[in-house]
Scaffold this active site. Structure first.
Site, PDB file in Angstrom:
ATOM      1  N   GLU A 168       0.819  -1.215   0.000  1.00  8.34           N
ATOM      2  CA  GLU A 168       0.000   0.000   0.000  1.00  8.34           C
ATOM      3  C   GLU A 168       0.853   1.265   0.000  1.00  8.34           C
ATOM      4  O   GLU A 168       0.641   2.177   0.796  1.00  8.34           O
ATOM      5  CB  GLU A 168      -0.957  -0.006   1.200  1.00  8.34           C
ATOM      6  CG  GLU A 168      -1.920  -1.188   1.155  1.00  8.34           C
ATOM      7  CD  GLU A 168      -2.951  -1.183   2.269  1.00  8.34           C
ATOM      8  OE1 GLU A 168      -2.667  -0.639   3.348  1.00  8.34           O
ATOM      9  OE2 GLU A 168      -4.037  -1.740   2.032  1.00  8.34           O
ATOM     10  N   ASP A 175      -8.422  -8.861   4.877  1.00 11.65           N
ATOM     11  CA  ASP A 175      -8.183  -7.690   5.715  1.00 11.65           C
ATOM     12  C   ASP A 175      -9.188  -7.539   6.850  1.00 11.65           C
ATOM     13  O   ASP A 175     -10.040  -6.647   6.791  1.00 11.65           O
ATOM     14  CB  ASP A 175      -8.199  -6.433   4.834  1.00 11.65           C
ATOM     15  CG  ASP A 175      -7.595  -5.236   5.546  1.00 11.65           C
ATOM     16  OD1 ASP A 175      -6.980  -5.427   6.601  1.00 11.65           O
ATOM     17  OD2 ASP A 175      -7.740  -4.102   5.039  1.00 11.65           O
ATOM     18  N   GLU A 234     -12.392  -1.410  12.507  1.00  8.43           N
ATOM     19  CA  GLU A 234     -12.416  -0.823  11.167  1.00  8.43           C
ATOM     20  C   GLU A 234     -13.556  -1.366  10.314  1.00  8.43           C
ATOM     21  O   GLU A 234     -14.256  -0.607   9.648  1.00  8.43           O
ATOM     22  CB  GLU A 234     -11.066  -1.090  10.479  1.00  8.43           C
ATOM     23  CG  GLU A 234     -11.018  -0.633   9.029  1.00  8.43           C
ATOM     24  CD  GLU A 234      -9.664  -0.869   8.367  1.00  8.43           C
ATOM     25  OE1 GLU A 234      -8.750  -1.422   9.013  1.00  8.43           O
ATOM     26  OE2 GLU A 234      -9.528  -0.490   7.191  1.00  8.43           O
TER      27      GLU A 234
HETATM   28  O1  GCW Z   1      -6.819  -2.670   7.023  1.00 11.44           O
HETATM   29  C1  GCW Z   1      -6.088  -1.943   6.106  1.00 11.44           C
HETATM   30  C2  GCW Z   1      -6.375  -0.547   6.480  1.00 11.44           C
HETATM   31  C3  GCW Z   1      -5.214   0.391   6.353  1.00 11.44           C
HETATM   32  C4  GCW Z   1      -4.017  -0.254   7.031  1.00 11.44           C
HETATM   33  C5  GCW Z   1      -3.697  -1.541   6.317  1.00 11.44           C
HETATM   34  C6  GCW Z   1      -2.558  -2.294   6.986  1.00 11.44           C
HETATM   35  C7  GCW Z   1      -2.315   0.797   8.336  1.00 11.44           C
HETATM   36  O2  GCW Z   1      -7.475  -0.080   5.758  1.00 11.44           O
HETATM   37  O3  GCW Z   1      -5.580   1.593   6.986  1.00 11.44           O
HETATM   38  O4  GCW Z   1      -2.912   0.603   7.093  1.00 11.44           O
HETATM   39  O5  GCW Z   1      -4.794  -2.393   6.310  1.00 11.44           O
HETATM   40  O6  GCW Z   1      -2.862  -3.186   7.759  1.00 11.44           O
HETATM   41  O7  GCW Z   1      -1.412  -1.991   6.733  1.00 11.44           O
END
Ligand code: GCW
Length: 715
Positions: free
Chosen positions: A305, A379, A407
């Protein structure tokens, strides 16, 4: 005269009858409200005998005295003679305690385990709390206080408790400007601007709360890292926090931005095979340890990312992790290297990418590297199958990464108790070494005999007065710590002790609240992502439903990528006819999931594209079942609300009302999820809502038009 008295009384009341704000978490120590039980404890506990004088033992003593004085409502004497009812605390090497205990028992404790035992000394009935290290004595004290807070029998104690996992860590996704990525409880509790000189009392209470559940590490900064935290200006601030936490057995860790040698070191490259870069990290590590002699190490998100990493320089994850490991090794620091990687360039199913990246490097990491793997392959969804890396790289220690902050679980306002989710992953069988090769055994190191082991939880803590915004989100912090200590504890057991300490020991209340908590995880699965749907939340803020989104920056950020709804059906085909992600699991696992007719329906749409008319185990069609699940989710929330309202008289008005109001938000949002998702999926299924279902109160276009530019947690 009368007037002055009245005035005084009202001032006293105003200050004395403090509103219940939730700040004390599960460490409330209020007087036991059951007189019979109170009298029993009063007889059994008369004084404290204390051996040792370190800051940690002093903290243990203070905690015990404050706790007992609060709970028992009497002055607890600190004495040097042994009486009936003495509680002895001290480390096992103190000459007196040594004589009272078995050597083998003491050896079995290791560094962090403790013993709590009822014994006799000179005909006196005493309780001993001891361990081989100061901090383990503190753990024992917290356990003892928990027994009393939860009204347990302490007449004949014989407890030995040893943590199953070595590194039990909170990961804070906190930025230096105090925003918190995916944080829903205010801003960061780390006040970088006022550190190192101002030590907020919250830091001490944070450490106490963590120590009380056995958490022994904290990563202070976001994995989307800022290299500045590695500069001297910040290291002195980090050191100030470390000084507070040390007393409570908590080590500090930082996130290391891979490009730091360039960003703050003035080098031209951050290539891990470059000698100057290696040297820069060595010196940086030496410098950090000058400020923080017990620094824990680095957590790294690399090549994920947008974060830089070794692949930026054509190197591998192993090259990157090992370079940092070499820098930390002389100081006994560790590298927690994240497996949360998926590439924009790789058109392969995102589910498969972490496994594909790391599998070739099994056994190639230095001994102070541990790979941190999220519980599931995508995730932190309301439900995911366990991550295929667990059990797949036996020569590499893997640590668990759970997300405590919600989240994808309703964020700041939904009551979702996460222990059932954590347990579901921990208990999953990878079959990597035959039957019973659970994820828990991979993670605690016992499966492959690793010394190093770990469990991390992405923290849900902010500067809200009650720490977590939702009073019930405190339970998730609590459950994470308890499971990191002992993953054999059950979700109901942890809920039980949390409720008793946090709210009340009244049986009816405990039973009812436990039911609410235990139902809450399945409720959120049903009203958000039933039957194996996943990642259909609003893009960016991940707030609310947005299954229709198809224009996000990259394919696998789009909900449509995950549900693949079309006129034929819905779901992601991950069998051999599709992405074949199932092949990453042992056949004993993939056999359970590979046939859409026998696959556990919880995971159905994770692995299969199923026709709308597919017959489910209930006899309903998939479409009807989907409608039923969404409705069930809403109904569960309404049931939770109804149960909660009946508990009004058991607890304080403040927390009662807060939870009540949050539950009505949760109900509204559950309806929103159901309506938006069903209306959208209906455009493909072309089937009517079954009779008797509540009709959506808006059009699909309305739901699509909703925008939340300032939803919290964007960091
Ligand atoms: O869950 C996702 C999130 C990001 C996060 C990423 C990660 C810190 O939306 O905000 O970044 O994973 O775990 O690196």
């Amino acid at each position: 005269m009368k007037r002055t008295k009245l005035l005084l009384l009202s001032i006293l009341l105003a200050f004395g009858s403090q509103a219940e704000d939730g700040y004390r978490l599960w460490l409330r120590y209020d007087k036991i409200d059951d007189n019979v039980i109170l009298q029993q404890y009063n007889r059994l506990i008369t004084s404290i005998n204390f051996y040792g004088s370190s800051p940690t033992l002093t903290a243990a003593k203070t905690e015990l005295i404050n706790g007992l004085q609060g709970l028992l409502d009497k002055k607890i004497l600190y004495q040097s003679t042994i009486n009936n009812g003495s509680v002895l605390i001290g480390i096992s090497s103190s000459s007196f305690i040594k004589t009272l205990l078995d050597k083998n028992d003491l050896n079995s404790l290791g560094k962090e385990g403790y013993i709590i035992r009822t014994a006799k000394s000179n005909q006196k009935n005493i309780t001993i709390i001891t361990a081989n290290s100061d901090v383990a004595v503190l753990y024992g004290v917290f356990y003892f206080l928990r027994l009393i807070q939860t009204h347990q029998n302490i007449l004949q104690l014989s407890i030995i408790s040893v943590p199953k996992i070595q590194n039990r860590i909170l990961d804070h996704w906190d930025n230096l400007n105090r925003t918190v990525e995916r944080g829903y409880a205010g801003i960061s509790i780390w006040n970088w601007h006022e550190l190192p000189d101002y030590i907020d009392h919250r830091y001490i209470d944070y450490a106490r709360a963590n120590a009380s559940i056995g958490i022994n590490g904290t990563v202070l900064t976001n994995v989307n890292a800022n290299a500045l935290v590695l500069t001297k200006d910040y290291l002195v601030k980090v050191a100030a926090l470390a000084n507070v936490f040390r007393t409570y057995g908590i080590k500090v860790y930082l996130t290391a931005k891979f490009s730091a040698p360039v960003e703050i070191g003035g080098l031209k490259t951050a290539d891990p095979l470059n000698a100057e870069v290696q040297n820069w990290w060595k010196q940086k590590a030496d410098e950090i340890y000058k400020y923080i002699p017990d620094f824990g190490g680095f957590l790294v998100k690399a090549n994920s990312e947008g974060q830089p990493g070794p692949q930026t320089y054509g190197r591998t994850h192993a090259d990157g992790a090992n370079m940092l490991a070499d820098a930390l090794a002389p100081h006994n620091g560790i590298v927690m290297w994240r497996a949360f990687v998926y590439s924009n360039e790789t058109p392969d199913d995102r589910f498969k990418q972490a496994y594909n990246e790391f599998k070739p490097f099994d056994g190639k990491f230095k001994s102070n590297v541990i790979i941190q793997v999220k519980n599931g392959p995508i995730d932190f969804q309301p439900r995911e199958p366990f991550h295929p890396l667990f059990g797949a790289i036996p020569q590499t220690p893997l640590m668990m990464e759970f997300q405590i902050t919600q989240e994808y679980l309703g964020q700041g306002t939904h009551l979702v108790y996460e222990a059932p989710l954590f347990k579901e992953t921990l208990n999953a069988d990878t079959y990597s070494n035959g039957v019973g090769s659970t994820v828990a055994k991979v993670v605690d190191g016992s499966m492959n005999n690793f010394q190093i082991s770990g469990m991390a939880g992405v923290a849900n803590i902010g500067n809200e007065r009650n720490w977590t915004n939702h009073p019930f989100a405190q339970a998730n912090w609590y459950a994470f710590g308890r499971l990191a200590w002992d993953h054999d504890l059950s979700a109901p057991q942890i809920a039980d002790e949390w409720i008793r300490q946090t709210f009340s020991n009244k049986k009816l209340f405990v039973d009812e609240v436990k039911k609410i908590m235990l139902a809450s995880r399945e409720a959120v699965v049903n009203y958000m992502t039933p039957l194996g749907l996943h990642h259909i939340m609003g893009t960016g803020n991940h707030y609310g439903p947005a299954p229709w989104v198809s224009n996000a920056g990259r394919a696998d950020w789009n909900p449509v990528y995950y549900h693949k709804a079309d006129s034929a059906g819905i779901g992601f085909d991950r069998t051999a006819t599709g992405s074949n992600a199932l092949a990453q699991y042992k056949s004993e696992v993939s056999n359970q999931w590979k046939d859409s007719n026998t696959c556990d329906e919880k995971y159905l749409l994770w692995f299969h594209h199923v026709s709308w008319g597919h017959t489910m185990k209930s006899g309903k069609t998939l479409w009807q079942e989907l409608c039923a699940k969404y409705q069930q989710g809403v109904d569960s929330v309404r049931w939770m609300q109804h149960q909660w309202i009946g508990l009004k008289d058991f607890i304080d008005e403040e927390r009662f009302n807060q939870v009540k109001m949050f539950l009505s938000i949760q109900e509204k949002e559950a309806e929103w999820w159901r309506n938006a998702c069903l209306l959208y999926f209906q455009t493909f299924s072309k089937m009517p809502l079954p009779d008797g279902y509540e009709k959506p109160d808006h059009t699909l276009d309305y739901y699509k038009s909703l925008r939340f530019p300032y939803a919290p947690g964007s960091g």
